[in-house]
Design a protein around this motif. Structure first.
Motif, PDB file in Angstrom:
ATOM      1  N   THR A  55      30.305  31.008  49.581  1.00  0.00           N
ATOM      2  CA  THR A  55      31.282  31.802  48.832  1.00  0.00           C
ATOM      3  C   THR A  55      30.565  32.531  47.712  1.00  0.00           C
ATOM      4  OG1 THR A  55      31.830  29.987  47.341  1.00  0.00           O
ATOM      5  CG2 THR A  55      33.210  30.227  49.298  1.00  0.00           C
ATOM      6  N   GLU A  56      31.097  33.692  47.385  1.00  0.00           N
ATOM      7  CA  GLU A  56      30.529  34.506  46.319  1.00  0.00           C
ATOM      8  C   GLU A  56      31.677  35.151  45.559  1.00  0.00           C
ATOM      9  OE1 GLU A  56      28.269  37.255  48.610  1.00  0.00           O
ATOM     10  OE2 GLU A  56      26.672  35.839  49.014  1.00  0.00           O
ATOM     11  N   VAL A  57      31.417  35.527  44.333  1.00  0.00           N
ATOM     12  CA  VAL A  57      32.393  36.264  43.548  1.00  0.00           C
ATOM     13  C   VAL A  57      31.847  37.678  43.362  1.00  0.00           C
ATOM     14  CG1 VAL A  57      33.542  36.450  41.305  1.00  0.00           C
ATOM     15  CG2 VAL A  57      33.249  34.212  42.379  1.00  0.00           C
ATOM     16  N   ILE A  58      32.689  38.655  43.685  1.00  0.00           N
ATOM     17  CA  ILE A  58      32.296  40.051  43.516  1.00  0.00           C
ATOM     18  C   ILE A  58      33.319  40.744  42.617  1.00  0.00           C
ATOM     19  CG2 ILE A  58      31.067  40.146  45.730  1.00  0.00           C
ATOM     20  CD1 ILE A  58      33.508  41.708  46.853  1.00  0.00           C
ATOM     21  N   TYR A  59      32.919  41.869  42.072  1.00  0.00           N
ATOM     22  CA  TYR A  59      33.764  42.646  41.163  1.00  0.00           C
ATOM     23  C   TYR A  59      33.856  44.064  41.710  1.00  0.00           C
ATOM     24  CZ  TYR A  59      32.551  38.704  38.235  1.00  0.00           C
ATOM     25  OH  TYR A  59      32.362  37.429  37.764  1.00  0.00           O
ATOM     26  N   ARG A  60      35.084  44.540  41.934  1.00  0.00           N
ATOM     27  CA  ARG A  60      35.261  45.888  42.481  1.00  0.00           C
ATOM     28  C   ARG A  60      36.334  46.638  41.709  1.00  0.00           C
ATOM     29  NH1 ARG A  60      31.312  44.397  44.247  1.00  0.00           N
ATOM     30  NH2 ARG A  60      30.635  44.146  46.396  1.00  0.00           N
ATOM     31  N   ARG A  61      36.075  47.882  41.472  1.00  0.00           N
ATOM     32  CA  ARG A  61      37.069  48.771  40.865  1.00  0.00           C
ATOM     33  C   ARG A  61      38.025  49.236  41.956  1.00  0.00           C
ATOM     34  NH1 ARG A  61      35.979  49.958  35.882  1.00  0.00           N
ATOM     35  NH2 ARG A  61      33.889  49.710  35.077  1.00  0.00           N
TER      36      ARG A  61
END
Length: 109
Positions: free
Chosen positions: A13-19
């Motif tokens: 699992t990973e955490v990503i940030y997207r606009r």
């Protein structure tokens, strides 16, 4: 900026940030790449999920709009990964959910 927890089939699992604009860009890529599945010829054939369009608003409304988009974005992501593998596992979708250098230094706000 939306925080997304990505769970891969290998168990990682990973955490990503997207606009929101990046979701919109992905949507445009999907509709271009899969015109039939996007319902361009026959709207009844559309299987690519809908994403609310861009909204022009004053800076004071940014948070309100972002909060209102939480559920549609969540539903969009869930619907996208439920599509047939030739869509859900296409290069554009995989790249969108991959960790990017920006994700290692998340936004302060």
């Amino acid at each position: 900026v939306y925080i997304i927890k990505v769970s891969w089939s290998n168990g990682s699992t990973e955490v990503i940030y997207r606009r929101y604009s990046k979701f919109f860009d992905l949507q445009m890529q999907m509709l271009d790449k899969f015109p039939m599945e996007g319902g361009q010829k026959d709207p009844k054939q559309r299987i690519i999920p809908f994403l609310p369009g861009k909204i022009l608003f004053r800076r004071s409304h940014i948070r309100d709009v972002a909060v209102k988009r939480l559920i549609p974005i969540d539903e969009y992501c869930k619907a996208l990964i439920q599509l047939p593998p030739y869509i859900s596992q296409c290069e554009e979708v995989l790249q969108f959910f991959e960790t990017r250098p920006d994700d290692l230094t998340p936004p302060k706000e």
